[in-house]
Design a protein around this motif. Structure first.
Motif, PDB file in Angstrom:
ATOM      1  N   ILE A 143      67.180  43.024   0.704  1.00 52.03           N
ATOM      2  CA  ILE A 143      67.190  41.591   0.384  1.00 52.03           C
ATOM      3  C   ILE A 143      65.789  41.013   0.548  1.00 52.03           C
ATOM      4  CG2 ILE A 143      68.080  39.337   1.095  1.00 52.03           C
ATOM      5  CD1 ILE A 143      70.657  40.803   1.967  1.00 52.03           C
ATOM      6  N   ARG A 144      65.096  41.406   1.601  1.00 49.08           N
ATOM      7  CA  ARG A 144      63.727  40.927   1.840  1.00 49.08           C
ATOM      8  C   ARG A 144      62.804  41.333   0.700  1.00 49.08           C
ATOM      9  NH1 ARG A 144      63.138  42.621   6.647  1.00 49.08           N
ATOM     10  NH2 ARG A 144      63.294  40.593   7.712  1.00 49.08           N
ATOM     11  N   GLU A 145      62.928  42.551   0.240  1.00 47.00           N
ATOM     12  CA  GLU A 145      62.063  43.032  -0.843  1.00 47.00           C
ATOM     13  C   GLU A 145      62.255  42.206  -2.109  1.00 47.00           C
ATOM     14  OE1 GLU A 145      61.107  47.170  -3.336  1.00 47.00           O
ATOM     15  OE2 GLU A 145      62.553  47.157  -1.681  1.00 47.00           O
ATOM     16  N   VAL A 146      63.497  41.906  -2.436  1.00 47.40           N
ATOM     17  CA  VAL A 146      63.780  41.112  -3.643  1.00 47.40           C
ATOM     18  C   VAL A 146      63.246  39.695  -3.484  1.00 47.40           C
ATOM     19  CG1 VAL A 146      65.600  40.111  -5.068  1.00 47.40           C
ATOM     20  CG2 VAL A 146      65.801  42.479  -4.271  1.00 47.40           C
ATOM     21  N   ALA A 147      63.496  39.073  -2.340  1.00 49.47           N
ATOM     22  CA  ALA A 147      63.057  37.692  -2.116  1.00 49.47           C
ATOM     23  C   ALA A 147      61.545  37.577  -2.166  1.00 49.47           C
ATOM     24  CB  ALA A 147      63.590  37.192  -0.779  1.00 49.47           C
ATOM     25  N   GLU A 148      60.865  38.493  -1.519  1.00 44.18           N
ATOM     26  CA  GLU A 148      59.408  38.395  -1.430  1.00 44.18           C
ATOM     27  C   GLU A 148      58.710  38.781  -2.730  1.00 44.18           C
ATOM     28  OE1 GLU A 148      58.125  40.596   1.987  1.00 44.18           O
ATOM     29  OE2 GLU A 148      59.102  39.233   3.426  1.00 44.18           O
ATOM     30  N   SER A 149      59.441  39.384  -3.657  1.00 41.44           N
ATOM     31  CA  SER A 149      58.843  39.738  -4.947  1.00 41.44           C
ATOM     32  C   SER A 149      58.517  38.509  -5.791  1.00 41.44           C
ATOM     33  CB  SER A 149      59.791  40.656  -5.729  1.00 41.44           C
ATOM     34  OG  SER A 149      60.953  39.948  -6.153  1.00 41.44           O
ATOM     35  N   THR A 150      59.066  37.351  -5.412  1.00 43.68           N
ATOM     36  CA  THR A 150      58.867  36.124  -6.195  1.00 43.68           C
ATOM     37  C   THR A 150      57.669  35.313  -5.716  1.00 43.68           C
ATOM     38  OG1 THR A 150      60.281  34.764  -4.763  1.00 43.68           O
ATOM     39  CG2 THR A 150      61.356  35.999  -6.531  1.00 43.68           C
ATOM     40  N   THR A 151      57.031  35.692  -4.617  1.00 49.06           N
ATOM     41  CA  THR A 151      55.979  34.879  -4.029  1.00 49.06           C
ATOM     42  C   THR A 151      54.879  35.745  -3.433  1.00 49.06           C
ATOM     43  OG1 THR A 151      55.468  33.323  -2.218  1.00 49.06           O
ATOM     44  CG2 THR A 151      57.401  34.724  -1.936  1.00 49.06           C
ATOM     45  N   SER A 152      53.653  35.267  -3.492  1.00 46.34           N
ATOM     46  CA  SER A 152      52.527  36.007  -2.917  1.00 46.34           C
ATOM     47  C   SER A 152      52.301  35.672  -1.454  1.00 46.34           C
ATOM     48  CB  SER A 152      51.247  35.714  -3.716  1.00 46.34           C
ATOM     49  OG  SER A 152      50.949  34.320  -3.683  1.00 46.34           O
ATOM     50  N   SER A 153      52.849  34.539  -0.995  1.00 45.99           N
ATOM     51  CA  SER A 153      52.581  34.108   0.385  1.00 45.99           C
ATOM     52  C   SER A 153      53.823  33.969   1.251  1.00 45.99           C
ATOM     53  CB  SER A 153      51.821  32.777   0.385  1.00 45.99           C
ATOM     54  OG  SER A 153      52.526  31.789  -0.328  1.00 45.99           O
ATOM     55  N   GLY A 154      55.003  33.867   0.646  1.00 46.77           N
ATOM     56  CA  GLY A 154      56.221  33.699   1.427  1.00 46.77           C
ATOM     57  C   GLY A 154      56.714  35.014   2.012  1.00 46.77           C
ATOM     58  N   LYS A 155      57.164  34.983   3.246  1.00 47.31           N
ATOM     59  CA  LYS A 155      57.702  36.148   3.925  1.00 47.31           C
ATOM     60  C   LYS A 155      59.063  35.800   4.527  1.00 47.31           C
ATOM     61  CE  LYS A 155      53.965  38.490   3.101  1.00 47.31           C
ATOM     62  NZ  LYS A 155      53.977  39.568   2.062  1.00 47.31           N
ATOM     63  N   LEU A 156      60.064  36.640   4.259  1.00 50.32           N
ATOM     64  CA  LEU A 156      61.402  36.424   4.809  1.00 50.32           C
ATOM     65  C   LEU A 156      61.425  36.897   6.256  1.00 50.32           C
ATOM     66  CD1 LEU A 156      64.348  35.580   4.527  1.00 50.32           C
ATOM     67  CD2 LEU A 156      64.833  37.865   3.596  1.00 50.32           C
TER      68      LEU A 156
END
Length: 388
Positions: A143-156
Motif C-alpha cells: 500500500i505504501r509503495e502505491v501511495a508514494e508513487s504519486t508524489t515526490s515528497s510525500g511519505k506514508l
C-alpha cells in the motif's frame, strides 16, 4: 435570468478578464471596483489560486517584534508580518514579544508532523470489516509503495484503523515536506484505495473521506494524534519582569489561569487558551496559508506552573498547525515578501515557519492574559481599536 459572470475558458486569469469582471459587477450592482482593481501582482500568477479572478482584497499589514526564538530551526530575532483589520492586535503581540525577549526568548519544538486522509470501507458485516483490517496491516508495504508513487515528497508513515458497525475507517498519515499536503495526501490515498479495491474481494464500496481526517474542522482526535505540525512553545518569565512590564505578578497569573481553565471546561471549549486564532490568522494571511485551516490550527493546550523561584513557566501546544512554505498561496508576490522577511522562503523552511508561528502565539496569549487581569484590555481597545 441573471447574467453570467464573464469567463474565458482558454485564458481566464488575465488582466483583460479581470477588467471585464470589474465592469460587469459595476453594471450589475452599481458599486465601483476602484480599489479591487488596484494591485501590483500579475493576474496570470493567480492561476491555481483562484477562479474568476477580479481583483484583490487588500488587508492592512503591520510588523511586530523583534521576536526572539530559541528553536531548532528558527533561531534569533524576527520581525513578524501580521495582516489584520483588528486594531490593538499587533500592539498586543508586540508587547508580548518585548516581554519574552527580555526573559530570554521562547523555546519552540516541533514534536510531530503528519497530514491525513481517512477513507472508509463498507462491508456486509463487522467481521468482514475486521478481517479487512488484518489484511491492511499485512500489506502495508505494498500500500505504501502505491501511495508514494504519486508524489515526490510525500511519505506514508502509518495507517490508523477505527471500526464501527460494518465500516472500517483507515486514517492514512503522511509526511509532506514543505507543503501543507491536503491535496497531496488526497491523491496518494486515492491511488492506494483504488489498488486496494482491485486486490481485496468483499468490499461493497468506499469513500475517499469518511470525515475522520476532520479536514477544515477541529476534533479531539487531532488534539491527541496531531494533524500538520504539533508545535510546543514555552518560556520562563521572571516575576519581576511581569510586574514591571505587565503590572501583574506570576502568582496572580497562575491563579487566574486556574479560573480560566475551569471556565473553558464548563463551556466545553476545545482550547483553554485566550486567542490563538488571532495571531495564526494574521500570519496565515500574510504568508499565503490556507486561512480555512485556522479551524484546526488554532486549537491549543495551555499549561502553566510556578517555578520554585516564583517565576512563571508558560507554554502552549498547537497540536494541528497546518502550514507550508511551498505551494498554495505561498508563491504569490506579497506572500513571498512576507516569507522572505522571516527567512522562510524556499525548501526546507516549513518547520522554521511553524516555530515562528508557535512563538508568536505564545506572546499574544501572555499579553492578552495579563491585560485582562491588569484591566488594560478594554482601555487598549479604546485607544487603538476604534475607527473614529
Amino acid at each position: 435570468m441573471a447574467d453570467r459572470i464573464p469567463r474565458n475558458k482558454d485564458n481566464d486569469n488575465s488582466e483583460t478578464m479581470a477588467s471585464q469582471r470589474r465592469d460587469f459587477i459595476q453594471q450589475q450592482t452599481g458599486s465601483t471596483a476602484r480599489h479591487l482593481g488596484h494591485y501590483s501582482i500579475d493576474a496570470e500568477s493567480t492561476q491555481g489560486n483562484i477562479e474568476h479572478f477580479t481583483g484583490v482584497a487588500q488587508v492592512p499589514l503591520g510588523l511586530a517584534g523583534p521576536l526572539r526564538v530559541n528553536g531548532e530551526h528558527a533561531q534569533g530575532d524576527f520581525y513578524v508580518p501580521m495582516a489584520t483589520t483588528e486594531g490593538t492586535l499587533v500592539a498586543s503581540y508586540n508587547r508580548g514579544m518585548r516581554l519574552l525577549r527580555d526573559a530570554g526568548g521562547i523555546t519552540v519544538s516541533v514534536v510531530d508532523d503528519a497530514m491525513q486522509r481517512a477513507p472508509v470501507f463498507v462491508f456486509k458485516d463487522a467481521r468482514q470489516a475486521r478481517d479487512f483490517g488484518v489484511w491492511v496491516e499485512q500489506n502495508i508495504a505494498a500500500i505504501r509503495e502505491v501511495a508514494e508513487s504519486t508524489t515526490s515528497s510525500g511519505k506514508l508513515l502509518r495507517i490508523d484503523q477505527y471500526a464501527a458497525a460494518c465500516l472500517r475507517y483507515l486514517r492514512f498519515n503522511f509526511s509532506t515536506g514543505d507543503a501543507a499536503g491536503q491535496n497531496m495526501v488526497g491523491r496518494a490515498t486515492f491511488a492506494a484505495c483504488e489498488w486496494i479495491m482491485q486486490q481485496y474481494q468483499g468490499i461493497e464500496r468506499y469513500m475517499l473521506s469518511g470525515s475522520m481526517d476532520t479536514d477544515k474542522k477541529h476534533s479531539q482526535l487531532n488534539t491527541l494524534h496531531s494533524r500538520g505540525k504539533r508545535v510546543i512553545a514555552e518560556a520562563v518569565i521572571p516575576d519581576h519582569l511581569l510586574r514591571e512590564q505587565m503590572g501583574v505578578s506570576a502568582e496572580l497569573l497562575f491563579r487566574s489561569r486556574q479560573i480560566s481553565n475551569t471556565g473553558s471546561f464548563m463551556a466545553g471549549a476545545m482550547n483553554n487558551g485566550s486567542h490563538s486564532a488571532n495571531g495564526i490568522t494574521a500570519l496565515f494571511i500574510a504568508t499565503g496559508q490556507d486561512v480555512a485551516n485556522v479551524a484546526e490550527s488554532s486549537a491549543a493546550v495551555v499549561y502553566v506552573t510556578l517555578t520554585p523561584e516564583g517565576d512563571y513557566y508558560y507554554s502552549i501546544t498547537l497540536p494541528s498547525l497546518i502550514v507550508a512554505t511551498h505551494g498554495g498561496g505561498t508563491g504569490l508576490p506579497t506572500q513571498q515578501e512576507c516569507l522572505q522577511m522571516l527567512g522562510c522562503s524556499g525548501s526546507g523552511k516549513v518547520n522554521k515557519l511553524a516555530e515562528i508561528i508557535g512563538a508568536t502565539v505564545l506572546c499574544g496569549e501572555l499579553s492578552l492574559g495579563a491585560a485582562v487581569i491588569a484591566g488594560d484590555w478594554v482601555t487598549s481597545h479604546e485607544q487603538y481599536g476604534r475607527n473614529r
